[in-house]
Design a protein around this motif. Structure first.
Motif, PDB file in Angstrom:
ATOM      1  N   VAL A   1      -4.054 -31.809   4.243  1.00  8.03           N
ATOM      2  CA  VAL A   1      -4.617 -32.281   2.974  1.00  8.03           C
ATOM      3  C   VAL A   1      -5.995 -32.892   3.196  1.00  8.03           C
ATOM      4  O   VAL A   1      -6.937 -32.651   2.414  1.00  8.03           O
ATOM      5  N   LEU A   2      -6.149 -33.668   4.261  1.00  7.45           N
ATOM      6  CA  LEU A   2      -7.440 -34.304   4.543  1.00  7.45           C
ATOM      7  C   LEU A   2      -8.539 -33.268   4.742  1.00  7.45           C
ATOM      8  O   LEU A   2      -9.613 -33.342   4.115  1.00  7.45           O
ATOM      9  N   LEU A   3      -8.286 -32.285   5.617  1.00  6.17           N
ATOM     10  CA  LEU A   3      -9.333 -31.302   5.908  1.00  6.17           C
ATOM     11  C   LEU A   3      -9.565 -30.345   4.740  1.00  6.17           C
ATOM     12  O   LEU A   3     -10.699 -29.908   4.501  1.00  6.17           O
ATOM     13  N   ALA A   4      -8.516 -30.009   4.020  1.00  4.24           N
ATOM     14  CA  ALA A   4      -8.692 -29.145   2.857  1.00  4.24           C
ATOM     15  C   ALA A   4      -9.526 -29.845   1.786  1.00  4.24           C
ATOM     16  O   ALA A   4     -10.349 -29.211   1.116  1.00  4.24           O
ATOM     17  N   GLU A   5      -9.339 -31.148   1.636  1.00  5.32           N
ATOM     18  CA  GLU A   5     -10.077 -31.898   0.619  1.00  5.32           C
ATOM     19  C   GLU A   5     -11.511 -32.174   1.057  1.00  5.32           C
ATOM     20  O   GLU A   5     -12.454 -31.981   0.274  1.00  5.32           O
ATOM     21  N   ARG A   6     -11.698 -32.628   2.298  1.00  2.28           N
ATOM     22  CA  ARG A   6     -13.033 -33.029   2.748  1.00  2.28           C
ATOM     23  C   ARG A   6     -13.879 -31.861   3.242  1.00  2.28           C
ATOM     24  O   ARG A   6     -15.108 -31.922   3.190  1.00  2.28           O
ATOM     25  N   ARG A   7     -13.226 -30.816   3.761  1.00  2.00           N
ATOM     26  CA  ARG A   7     -13.982 -29.667   4.281  1.00  2.00           C
ATOM     27  C   ARG A   7     -13.788 -28.406   3.441  1.00  2.00           C
ATOM     28  O   ARG A   7     -14.454 -27.398   3.671  1.00  2.00           O
ATOM     29  N   GLY A   8     -12.855 -28.429   2.514  1.00  5.36           N
ATOM     30  CA  GLY A   8     -12.647 -27.310   1.606  1.00  5.36           C
ATOM     31  C   GLY A   8     -12.129 -26.046   2.266  1.00  5.36           C
ATOM     32  O   GLY A   8     -12.422 -24.943   1.798  1.00  5.36           O
ATOM     33  N   SER A   9     -11.348 -26.190   3.332  1.00  7.18           N
ATOM     34  CA  SER A   9     -10.876 -24.995   4.046  1.00  7.18           C
ATOM     35  C   SER A   9      -9.463 -25.217   4.576  1.00  7.18           C
ATOM     36  O   SER A   9      -9.252 -26.046   5.467  1.00  7.18           O
TER      37      SER A   9
ATOM     38  N   THR B   1      -2.716 -38.163  -1.929  1.00 10.79           N
ATOM     39  CA  THR B   1      -3.063 -37.756  -3.295  1.00 10.79           C
ATOM     40  C   THR B   1      -3.217 -38.923  -4.260  1.00 10.79           C
ATOM     41  O   THR B   1      -3.853 -38.774  -5.308  1.00 10.79           O
ATOM     42  N   THR B   2      -2.657 -40.076  -3.926  1.00  3.28           N
ATOM     43  CA  THR B   2      -2.747 -41.208  -4.856  1.00  3.28           C
ATOM     44  C   THR B   2      -3.740 -42.272  -4.415  1.00  3.28           C
ATOM     45  O   THR B   2      -4.237 -43.030  -5.255  1.00  3.28           O
ATOM     46  N   ILE B   3      -4.016 -42.364  -3.122  1.00  2.16           N
ATOM     47  CA  ILE B   3      -4.949 -43.388  -2.637  1.00  2.16           C
ATOM     48  C   ILE B   3      -6.266 -42.746  -2.195  1.00  2.16           C
ATOM     49  O   ILE B   3      -7.311 -42.982  -2.804  1.00  2.16           O
ATOM     50  N   ALA B   4      -6.221 -41.974  -1.134  1.00  5.27           N
ATOM     51  CA  ALA B   4      -7.410 -41.287  -0.619  1.00  5.27           C
ATOM     52  C   ALA B   4      -6.937 -40.223   0.352  1.00  5.27           C
ATOM     53  O   ALA B   4      -5.852 -40.343   0.936  1.00  5.27           O
ATOM     54  N   PRO B   5      -7.718 -39.151   0.564  1.00  4.23           N
ATOM     55  CA  PRO B   5      -7.295 -38.107   1.496  1.00  4.23           C
ATOM     56  C   PRO B   5      -7.056 -38.621   2.913  1.00  4.23           C
ATOM     57  O   PRO B   5      -6.273 -38.037   3.660  1.00  4.23           O
TER      58      PRO B   5
END
Length: 410
Positions: free
Chosen positions: A37-45, A166-170
């Motif tokens: 989730v972190l990398l998908a959100e911050r790096r879009g991949s 999803t509720t606080i931060a990636p």
């Protein structure tokens, strides 16, 4: 059902190391989904997230036996504390690199460097094996408890990680996982009263890999097949739910697999073992083969998500008894001086299997119809059964080593 487990915690210190180990294992079950989730959100991949996660699995599978050998040589506390403190560095480095927009290769480097995470599950089982070395029935009960706790973590960890992300931060899921992992490892190491003593070492002061033991090789290959089951079942279920337009339901379906295994593990622990552990292990693997035909039939037959959920719960009931018996068999086959390393090798087989099963199921999901991927866990279970049958003579608890196994240690 839980009443027999109370006697395990009548021994001083057992509740403390069990709870500390539970924190560490909860951390491990959170990191997978939290990293994605972190990398998908911050790096879009998602592709980047998947390959970074795979890099960590590979190095973890290599590092786990190394840490296990050090534990056998120097003791749990002396290895766990520096390993946990070291792991904080690359873990923090990954979060900083993501935050700073560093090149992708730094993410691979940092996550691959997190290979020194202590195997708290294996060390907890080693403590039980020492404390209950003269009580095989209680050792069976303790192994069942540990397996149920593993499944509990795999149910709660991904959900907790997803909620935090999803509720606080990636970054919240990874931060929580890192904090829980370090705290759990340090608290576990602090429980010195239940730590197994170091076993006597050979006169020459050196020993080879426990993989020289045929029984461990058979179990590791069988566990590798079990890992393929886990990895393929997870990804195929997500792909199937998405194909039906119900992707949010996938998490609940996967929780049913873990729930079935957790319940089966707790029930199995209350049953008195009968017959040799090697024979019980073969029966467990055979049961997995039969039970994994249920999600295959539901998936290929278009039975719908409700029936698929029931089939997945039933399939999950076959894994815990097999894993419990396999870990008990490891404790009986391995000499005490190589117990942590041997169990780490077996767990590494599962990790490699999970990675391979996920990759194979991903290919099938992209090129075949919904439900086709359920052939992979069914086939992997059948292959694991063939491996176990071929090596069944090595699963007999006999003098494979001139040194005493854990069950005979004094």
């Amino acid at each position: 059902m839980l009443a027999p487990y109370r006697r395990l915690f009548a021994r001083p210190g057992t509740a403390a190391f069990t709870l500390a180990g539970l924190l560490g294992r909860l951390s491990m079950s959170m990191t997978g989904v939290s990293l994605v989730v972190l990398l998908a959100e911050r790096r879009g991949s998602y592709a980047l997230a998947g390959t970074v996660a795979a890099a960590g699995l590979v190095t973890g599978a290599v590092g786990m036996p190394v840490i296990g050998r050090l534990v056998d040589r120097f003791g749990q506390a002396r290895v766990t504390v520096p390993a946990a403190l070291y792991n904080v560095v690359p873990f923090s480095g990954l979060l900083l690199c993501v935050r700073a927009g560093a090149p992708d290769w730094t993410l691979y480097l940092c996550w691959a460097a997190c290979a020194a995470a202590p195997n708290l599950g294996g060390m907890a089982r080693a403590r039980w094996a020492h404390l209950l070395r003269d009580r095989p029935d209680d050792r069976h009960l303790a192994n069942s408890l540990e397996q149920a706790l593993d499944e509990l973590c795999f149910m709660a960890g991904p959900v907790l990680g997803m909620v935090l992300c999803t509720t606080i931060a990636p970054e919240a899921g990874m931060l929580a996982a890192g904090g829980l992992g370090a705290a759990g490892a340090l608290l576990f190491a602090a429980q010195r009263g239940t730590e197994p003593p170091l076993a006597d070492r050979p006169a020459a002061g050196r020993h080879g890999s426990p993989l020289r033991m045929p029984g461990l090789r058979v179990l590791t290959l069988t566990f590798l097949g079990t890992g393929v089951i886990f990895g393929a079942l997870d990804l195929t279920t997500v792909a199937y739910a998405e194909a039906l337009g119900h992707r949010p339901v996938a998490g609940g379906l996967l929780a049913l697999v873990a729930a079935g295994s957790c319940v089966a593990g707790l029930v199995f622990g209350t049953l008195r073992p009968s017959g040799p552990a090697g024979t019980r292990f073969l029966r467990g693997v055979a049961a997995m083969v039969g039970l994994l035909l249920l999600p295959l039939a539901a998936g290929l037959g278009g039975a719908g998500l409700a029936l698929l959920g029931a089939a997945l719960f039933a399939a999950g009931t076959g894994t815990a008894p097999t894993m419990v018996t396999g870990m008990t068999l490891l404790q009986e086959l391995l000499p005490q001086r190589q117990l942590n390393e041997g169990m780490a090798i077996a767990v590494s087989g599962i990790v490699v299997g999970i990675s391979g099963g996920s990759a194979l199921a991903g290919v099938v999901a992209e090129h075949a119809g919904p439900g086709t991927g359920y052939w992979i866990p069914a086939g992997a279970a059948a292959l694991a059964l063939l491996i176990a049958l071929a090596g069944r003579r090595h699963l007999a608890v006999a003098a494979e080593s001139p040194e005493p196994a854990v069950g005979a240690a004094r």
